[in-house]
Design an enzyme around this catalytic site. Structure first.
Site, short mmCIF file in Angstrom:
data_model
loop_
_atom_site.label_atom_id
_atom_site.label_comp_id
_atom_site.label_asym_id
_atom_site.label_seq_id
_atom_site.Cartn_x
_atom_site.Cartn_y
_atom_site.Cartn_z
N GLU A 188 0.84 -1.20 0.00
CA GLU A 188 0.00 0.00 0.00
C GLU A 188 0.87 1.25 0.00
O GLU A 188 1.94 1.27 0.60
CB GLU A 188 -0.89 0.03 1.26
CG GLU A 188 -1.98 -1.03 1.22
CD GLU A 188 -3.01 -0.85 2.35
OE1 GLU A 188 -4.19 -1.03 2.06
OE2 GLU A 188 -2.63 -0.55 3.49
N CYS A 229 3.36 8.78 0.52
CA CYS A 229 3.89 7.95 1.60
C CYS A 229 4.11 6.54 1.05
O CYS A 229 3.16 5.89 0.60
CB CYS A 229 2.88 7.93 2.75
SG CYS A 229 3.37 6.89 4.12
N CYS A 246 5.90 -5.76 8.19
CA CYS A 246 7.04 -5.18 8.92
C CYS A 246 7.49 -6.16 10.00
O CYS A 246 6.65 -6.71 10.72
CB CYS A 246 6.63 -3.85 9.55
SG CYS A 246 7.98 -3.02 10.42
N CYS A 267 5.83 -3.04 16.30
CA CYS A 267 5.43 -2.03 17.29
C CYS A 267 4.00 -2.35 17.73
O CYS A 267 3.13 -2.63 16.90
CB CYS A 267 5.50 -0.63 16.70
SG CYS A 267 7.16 -0.17 16.19
N CYS A 280 0.87 -0.63 15.96
CA CYS A 280 0.88 -0.42 14.51
C CYS A 280 0.39 -1.66 13.77
O CYS A 280 0.82 -2.78 14.07
CB CYS A 280 2.31 -0.08 14.08
SG CYS A 280 2.48 0.15 12.29
N GLY A 326 6.73 -1.13 6.78
CA GLY A 326 8.10 -1.65 6.80
C GLY A 326 9.10 -0.70 7.43
O GLY A 326 8.82 0.46 7.69
N GLU A 327 10.28 -1.25 7.69
CA GLU A 327 11.36 -0.48 8.29
C GLU A 327 12.42 -0.24 7.22
O GLU A 327 13.18 -1.14 6.85
CB GLU A 327 11.93 -1.26 9.49
CG GLU A 327 13.21 -0.71 10.07
CD GLU A 327 13.21 0.81 10.29
OE1 GLU A 327 12.27 1.36 10.87
OE2 GLU A 327 14.20 1.45 9.85
N SER A 351 11.96 7.51 7.38
CA SER A 351 11.57 7.35 8.78
C SER A 351 12.02 5.99 9.30
O SER A 351 11.82 4.96 8.64
CB SER A 351 10.04 7.46 8.90
OG SER A 351 9.65 7.37 10.24
N SER A 361 11.19 7.43 14.76
CA SER A 361 9.97 7.13 15.53
C SER A 361 10.38 6.79 16.95
O SER A 361 10.92 5.72 17.21
CB SER A 361 9.24 5.96 14.87
OG SER A 361 8.74 6.36 13.62
N LEU A 362 10.11 7.69 17.85
CA LEU A 362 10.64 7.56 19.21
C LEU A 362 9.60 6.96 20.17
O LEU A 362 9.86 5.95 20.81
CB LEU A 362 11.04 8.97 19.68
CG LEU A 362 12.17 9.10 20.67
CD1 LEU A 362 13.40 8.34 20.22
CD2 LEU A 362 12.51 10.59 20.85
N HIS A 363 8.47 7.61 20.30
CA HIS A 363 7.32 7.13 21.10
C HIS A 363 7.52 7.02 22.60
O HIS A 363 6.57 6.73 23.32
CB HIS A 363 6.83 5.76 20.62
CG HIS A 363 6.76 5.63 19.15
ND1 HIS A 363 6.22 6.60 18.34
CD2 HIS A 363 7.19 4.66 18.31
CE1 HIS A 363 6.31 6.22 17.09
NE2 HIS A 363 6.89 5.05 17.04
N ASN A 409 -3.92 6.58 15.97
CA ASN A 409 -5.01 6.24 15.05
C ASN A 409 -5.40 4.81 15.31
O ASN A 409 -4.53 3.95 15.47
CB ASN A 409 -4.54 6.33 13.60
CG ASN A 409 -4.16 7.74 13.23
OD1 ASN A 409 -4.90 8.68 13.46
ND2 ASN A 409 -2.96 7.89 12.66
N CYS A 444 -1.36 7.06 9.54
CA CYS A 444 -0.17 6.45 10.16
C CYS A 444 -0.55 5.20 10.94
O CYS A 444 -1.46 5.25 11.77
CB CYS A 444 0.50 7.40 11.14
SG CYS A 444 1.09 8.91 10.40
N1 SAH Z 1 9.20 1.72 10.37
C1 SAH Z 1 9.41 3.13 10.14
C2 SAH Z 1 8.54 3.65 9.04
C3 SAH Z 1 7.06 3.69 9.38
S1 SAH Z 1 6.63 5.31 9.73
C4 SAH Z 1 9.23 3.89 11.43
O1 SAH Z 1 8.86 3.26 12.42
O2 SAH Z 1 9.51 5.07 11.47
C5 SAH Z 1 5.01 5.18 10.31
C6 SAH Z 1 4.78 6.12 11.47
O3 SAH Z 1 3.44 5.94 11.94
C7 SAH Z 1 5.70 5.80 12.62
O4 SAH Z 1 6.14 6.95 13.22
C8 SAH Z 1 4.77 5.02 13.49
O5 SAH Z 1 5.17 5.02 14.82
C9 SAH Z 1 3.47 5.73 13.31
N2 SAH Z 1 2.36 4.90 13.75
C10 SAH Z 1 2.30 3.57 13.79
N3 SAH Z 1 1.13 3.15 14.26
C11 SAH Z 1 0.41 4.23 14.55
C12 SAH Z 1 -0.90 4.46 15.06
N4 SAH Z 1 -1.69 3.44 15.35
N5 SAH Z 1 -1.32 5.73 15.19
C13 SAH Z 1 -0.52 6.76 14.87
N6 SAH Z 1 0.71 6.62 14.37
C14 SAH Z 1 1.18 5.36 14.21
#
Ligand code: SAH
Length: 345
Positions: free
Chosen positions: A92, A105, A112, A116, A119, A155-156, A185, A208-210, A283, A325
Site C-alpha cells: 500500500e 507515503c 514489517c 510495534c 501499529c 516496513g522499516e 523514517s 519514531s521515538l514514542h 489512530n 499512520c
Molecule cells: N518503520 C518506520 C517507518 C514507518 S513510519 C518507522 O517506524 O519510522 C510510520 C509512522 O506511523 C511511525 O512513526 C509510526 O510510529 C506511526 N504509527 C504507527 N502506528 C500508529 C498508530 N496506530 N497511530 C498513529 N501513528 C502510528
C-alpha cells in the site's frame, strides 16, 4: 510476459538493455525519460521509439512492477493505492494532497518485522521490496512534478538498506525529486542511520521515538534495539553529516506515554539537538490502545514548546480509508483479486 521490470533500472542499465537488443545506446535515455519523467504506463506511448523496439521491449519487460488493484479515496482527498506485486504479495502507498504541494507515503517492505505494539503494519512480514517496487509506488501516485516523499508506509526502511538507497538514487536522479523533499523514517536502526549519514545524501531523517526512556520504549517496540543514548548519538552524527534537522515522531497513546512528565523527559532527552517533534495522536490500528483527549495532546505539545523543543501535532489524514499512520497493512488477496489477466501495462 517477461519478468524484467523497467522501473528500478538506472539510465545506464537501460542503455545496456537496449544495446543487448541491438539498438543504439541513446534509446536507453529515451526510455528512462518515458518511464521516470513522463510516467508512461505502456510501450505504445513511447512514440519516439521504433515500433519494432517497442514490440521487443514489451516481449521481455514490464514497465512498472506494481499492478494497482484497489484505489480508495478519503473524504479529505487522501488516496490509498493497493498494488499487487509479481509474486502475489501486496503493498500500500498513500497520496496526500495539500493546497500547494503533495506528499506520497511509500512502503519499503511487505508487512514489517518490527512489530510495534500499536501499529497494524507489524502484524505480518513477508519480504523486502525491491528498489523498483518502491519507486513504482511514487510513479503510480504522483501528480505534480516534484512531490514530497515520505518513507513512512509499511516496513522499516533501514532494514532494507540496499534497496532503500537505490530507490533514493532513482527518485533523485531519474525521477528528478530533490533529496531535501524526501524523508526516511526509522524505528531507530542505529547502524542504518550511521550508514545513511555517511552517504551525505541530504534526505531528511525522521525517527519514531514514542517514548522518552528505554523501559517504556522496549514495551512499545518489542524488537531489541540499541538504547536511546546510542540512538541520540547517531542522530547527532546524521545532523553533523547532512546539516538536516532531525524529525522525531511520537505516537501519543492514552495513559501510556502522554503525561506531562513524559513530555518533560522527552524535552530533556532532545535538549540542544536541532530537531522537530511530530506528535501523532494514536489512530485506531490494533486493539488495546486509545487516543488521548485533545486536551492531553495540547498539554504535551505545550510542555515541549515551553522547554524550547519545536513541535507540532500531526492531524491524521485518510483515516476513513485506513490510510493514516499505522493503519497500512499486508493484504491477503482473494483468488479473484490475484488473477492477473494478461499483461497489465
Ligand atoms: N518503520 C518506520 C517507518 C514507518 S513510519 C518507522 O517506524 O519510522 C510510520 C509512522 O506511523 C511511525 O512513526 C509510526 O510510529 C506511526 N504509527 C504507527 N502506528 C500508529 C498508530 N496506530 N497511530 C498513529 N501513528 C502510528
Amino acid at each position: 510476459m517477461g519478468q524484467l521490470m523497467l522501473v528500478g533500472l538506472t539510465t545506464q542499465e537501460l542503455e545496456k538493455l537496449v544495446e543487448q537488443l541491438g539498438e543504439p545506446k541513446f534509446r536507453g535515455r529515451q526510455i528512462a525519460m518515458w518511464v521516470y519523467r513522463k510516467g508512461a504506463t505502456d510501450f505504445g506511448a513511447m512514440t519516439n521509439l521504433p515500433k519494432e523496439l517497442r514490440r521487443r521491449l514489451s516481449d521481455v519487460a514490464l514497465i512498472n512492477p506494481l499492478e494497482v488493484i484497489d484505489v480508495k479515496v478519503s473524504s479529505d482527498g487522501t488516496v490509498k493505492y493497493l498494488s499487487r506485486l509479481h509474486d502475489g504479495e501486496t503493498v500500500e502507498c498513500v497520496f496526500i494532497p495539500h493546497d500547494k504541494w503533495e506528499t506520497i507515503c511509500v512502503s519499503t517492505q511487505v508487512g514489517c518485522p518490527i512489530g510495534c505494539k500499536f501499529c497494524a503494519s507489524g502484524e505480518s512480514y513477508a519480504r523486502n521490496l525491491t528498489a523498483g517496487e518502491i519507486v513504482g509506488q511514487v510513479l503510480i501516485s504522483k501528480r505534480r512534478e516534484s512531490p514530497n516523499i515520505v518513507f513512512m508506509g509499511m516496513g522499516e526502511p533501514l532494514l532494507n538498506f540496499g534497496n532503500l538507497v537505490k530507490a533514493l538514487q532513482l527518485l533523485n536522479h531519474e525521477v528528478g525529486i530533490g533529496a531535501r523533499r524526501i524523508t526516511v523514517s526509522t524505528v531507530g536502526i542505529v547502524q542504518g542511520i550511521r550508514k545513511l549519514a555517511q552517504l551525505k545524501m541530504q534526505v531528511n531523517l525522521a525517527v519514531s521515538l514514542h517514548a522518552p526512556n528505554d523501559e517504556l520504549r522496549q514495551m512499545l517496540i518489542p524488537t531489541k534495539l540499541p538504547p536511546l543514548s546510542e540512538l541520540i548519538n547517531a542522530c547527532w552524527e546524521y545532523f553533523r553529516a547532512t546539516k538536516r534537522r532531525i524529525s522525531f515522531e511520537y505516537v501519543l497513546l492514552k495513559g501510556i506515554n502522554d503525561s506531562a512528565k513524559h513530555a518533560f523527559e522527552l524535552a530533556r532527552l532532545l535538549k540542544g539537538m536541532p530537531c522537530h517533534v511530530n506528535l501523532i495522536p494514536y489512530n485506531h490500528a490494533v486493539s488495546n490502545f486509545e487516543r488521548p483527549a485533545e486536551e492531553t495532546v495540547r498539554r504535551f505539545h505545550h510542555v515541549l514548546i515551553e522547554q524550547g523543543i519545536s513541535a507540532t501535532i500531526r492531524h491524521e489524514r485518510g483515516s476513513d480509508i485506513c490510510g493514516a499512520c499505522g493503519q497500512l497493512r499486508r493484504h491477503h488477496l482473494t483468488p479473484s483479486m490475484s488473477l492477473r489477466n494478461g499483461r497489465h501495462q
